[in-house]
Design an enzyme around this catalytic site. Sequence first.
Site, PDB file in Angstrom:
ATOM      1  N   TRP A 331     -24.404-153.499   9.214  1.00 52.03           N
ATOM      2  CA  TRP A 331     -25.853-153.463   9.472  1.00 52.03           C
ATOM      3  C   TRP A 331     -26.602-154.528   8.685  1.00 52.03           C
ATOM      4  CZ3 TRP A 331     -23.100-148.827   9.146  1.00 52.03           C
ATOM      5  CH2 TRP A 331     -23.067-148.087  10.327  1.00 52.03           C
ATOM      6  N   CYS A 416     -31.771-150.288   8.031  1.00 56.71           N
ATOM      7  CA  CYS A 416     -30.407-149.910   8.376  1.00 56.71           C
ATOM      8  C   CYS A 416     -30.281-150.175   9.841  1.00 56.71           C
ATOM      9  CB  CYS A 416     -30.224-148.430   8.055  1.00 56.71           C
ATOM     10  SG  CYS A 416     -28.837-147.695   8.873  1.00 56.71           S
ATOM     11  N   CYS A 417     -30.046-149.140  10.553  1.00 52.01           N
ATOM     12  CA  CYS A 417     -30.055-149.281  11.992  1.00 52.01           C
ATOM     13  C   CYS A 417     -31.499-149.232  12.471  1.00 52.01           C
ATOM     14  CB  CYS A 417     -29.227-148.172  12.609  1.00 52.01           C
ATOM     15  SG  CYS A 417     -29.043-146.762  11.557  1.00 52.01           S
ATOM     16  N   GLY A 728     -28.443-147.493  17.064  1.00 51.31           N
ATOM     17  CA  GLY A 728     -28.918-148.228  15.903  1.00 51.31           C
ATOM     18  C   GLY A 728     -28.137-149.456  15.506  1.00 51.31           C
TER      19      GLY A 728
END
Lengths: 753, 265
Positions: A331, A416-417, A728
């Site tokens: 990520w 993050c996602c 994500g």
Amino acid sequence: MKQMEKKATPSYWDGFVAGDWQNSINVRDFINKNLVQYNGDDTFLAGPTAATTTLNDEVLALKKKEREVGGVLDADNNVVSTVTSHKPGYIEKDLETIVGLQTDKPLKRAFMPFGGIRMAEDALEAYGFKVDPEQHKIFTEDRKTHNQGVFDVYTPDMRKARHYKIITGLPDAYARGRLIPDLPRIAIYGIDRLMKAKAHDFENIGDGELTNDVIQLREEVQEQYRALVEMKKMAESYGFDISRPAENAQEAIQWIYFGYLASVKTQNGAAMSVGRIDTTIEAYINRDLKRGTITEDQAQEFIDHLVMKLRMVRFIRTTEYNSLFSGDPIWATLSLGGSGMDGKHHITKTAFRFLKTLDNMGAAPEPNITLLWSDKLPEGFKRYATQVSINSSTIQYENDEMLKEQWGTDYYGIACCVSAQPIATGMQFFGARANLAKTILYTINGGVDEIGKAQVGPAYAPISSEYIDYDEFMKKLDPMMGWLADIYVNSLNAIHYMHDKYYYEAEQMALKDTNLDRTFATGISGFSHAVDSISAIKYGHVKVIRDESGLAVDFKADNDDYPRYGNNDDRADQIGVWLIQHFYEMMNKHHLYRGAKLSTSVLTITSNVVYGKNTGTTPNGRKAGEPFSPGANPAYGAEKNGALASLLSTAKLPYEFATDGISNTFGVTPNTLGHDDEARKDTLVNMVDGYMENEGMHLNINVFNRETLIDAQKHPEEYPTLTVRVSGYCVYFADLTKEQQDDVISRTYFETM
Amino acid sequence: MVTTPATATTIKPVIGYVHSIETFGSVDGPGIRYVAFLQGCRMRCEFCHNPDTWNIGTGDEVTSDEILDDAIRYRAFWGKQGGITCSGGESLLQIDFLIDLFTKAKAEGINTCLDTCGQPFTYKQPWFDKFKRLMAVTDVSLVDIKQIDTDRHKRLTGFNNETVLSMIQYMSENGHHMWIRHVLVPERTDYDENLKELGEYVSKLHNVDKVEVLPYHTMGVVKYETLGIDYPLKGIEPPTHDRVVNAENYLHVNDYQGYRQFPFS
């Protein structure tokens, strides 16, 4: 740490618009003063240079080899990775305009034992490596790790909840990640200036009364200061002096990348975000282009080479971790676009250049490209972005207007996602997920785990009638959710205490403000199945089928036509709204580490497969072991009124409670979007606009035919770069496990006939 | 204007029979559209992929207000071009409902699109007056010409093509905008001589904003199996890409670009 006020030589800043950013560390002000908007289309973009193609071919060949040998090309087993632990590494030094590798060789994985030595050892062993005995001794006998700290304090109930997987994915054996370093600081100010600012902050922590909080912060800032010194040394080993601000675009990008490299050399977080660098880089590129010192070809080459480096970041993981988060994701989330508080859009030519990398070097899952979408974005960019989505399914879209409003700043990034975070002033304690579908079953079974057959939750009276009475069920659900909230939040309190103590992220925190707003992230898995199960119980007259021990193992709804989440039907959707808010409020009653503000999420990444595997048959008809739907997506097959009804159900979920993100993964066949490319772009632009206008938070868009995926599963060698977006993030389809591939194939793809 | 006071007898709302709703129609007229598939059709096209919409008089009973209220929830997705489409089945079989719904939609500023095969069309009264009223509140019609050769049309659909061509002629002469669509089916419609004739026929029409060749596909087969109906086109594969291009050339599809200007008012 002595203060010495000496301003950075103004010549580095010649040509930039002056402002507050010159007097204090303030990237946001730099961006606002030096924004170079672009309203045109993609025709200015340059293709790959010969050097880019040569380098990229080498990286692709290494990636192929990596896949052939089972996932890991090479790994350190005796050098503990720090900012300066490795000598410089290159792909081909003379061709690289942006340099720096995690270790001394491309794709060689670093040894990172601070999160937990057992995890590090298991990961090495999973790929046929063995940890150096001396290191084993150090990290088991001499030096405590984060993991050991957490397990020293976990209660038996917490261990049980973890073991039976009603709570999953807790960052108690690896880095929590999810911090966004304010990387442009290095380019604009140089490290020396940042050190001075930290020294200044240090002098001003507390008033002499050394409370725990003051002691902790003083120690942390010292560590940040040292991390900055280390970053200078690392850059020096590559032949660069980052003590001073960048002089030109190439340096600015290199300086930014060194900051990122310091993060990924020291932390193996589940998410290692890049943040928001496009507008800063544009200011430098624009200045160089105006000065005539670079061409568009070179500008694109710098961006291509930076992105190539981001694609090469690797961590070594255990098999268990990989089954949760498949495809080696890190990520490296890169947020592009968005708009200012003043309403000006932040689309620059550099946002285009980042998207162009997918064309110049082929599709790839990293960096995790995230468009901060606003109706204010210019049409030329919207259409180019949707074109990239149609071609490579590599983009996710997030609602810029909503995020700005929620976080009170336009200088946020995606951590993050899906989760947003103020880059300069905020941080997040990452908190994995609690399984609400399983909680429904615990309610029915009186706290007995339906798979492990053990008493895990409190032994409240189970439901014993043949048909489930809705009122009785709801009365029992409440204390069970309360128990879960308690054990979940307190596990996280333990984790973050120990993480700060044993695995503090000095390198990333050094590039943020000293006093931060903290959020305490939590998450929900099994969302749609929990909602539909409650709706089934309320409207469907659900009969329980029990095994010989009296455990509910199956369900049958007399009326199978009960409302389901995903049809824009309030009877079901409002159950979802209630569930999020109610669980949030239950968690929010508890003490939260370091005074953090609670947030929750409805996103699951690829872990929906594993969570489903560990959860019995649910009252909505989902069979034991079947995958959950990802994130906030409706259950498979629940949607009856088409894609927009489904999206509007998700858009109703309250972001003010789920500020960590509400993820929707949208799959569609090309022909459903339109009969030609122009129509498809129109459709996607209108669709994303409409979703955001209805306060949808996040959207992954996948455009392909199910047949393509089935063929790719059979012949992975023919689809080496086929990427799909899962909840994500983005992943090479070939890197997913067979089960996850099956899951992606069986998801809802909206199609017309 | 003097308004008539409401009388004690309430006016019965017009009922429509709906097979299903698609909230994300992006190939059913301009832009993203809310598509109501109306139940019932008399034609029995061999390639029909919705045999479940054939029965007349079944389906969910709805009022135009219910459909409109539901549709409006998706307005944010429609952009400049999108709106409401009524498809089928054969939508013109429920012309009273169409008039009711489209009149109300227009009053809300929503553009309307009619997807029809023209089979119910007639100059007979009172039907023809109703059709004129419908056209007054229809922004664009999607009209299928299944086969220009009337014998082959009859074999393919159970009806000859004179009715649909007379409807098209009427629309052409009265300023009603059309998209002409042609499903390309090997061994049924994919004959050069028919395609050529069709292309010439369409070129003489007015107000044709778009011409589309829709390649036959086999995704409907499953529905036949579920319904226990023999699939008439067993063994016929979708046309090759070359044949699709060939048909597009005969139909001069690139000459019809008027749809880009939609909506016209």
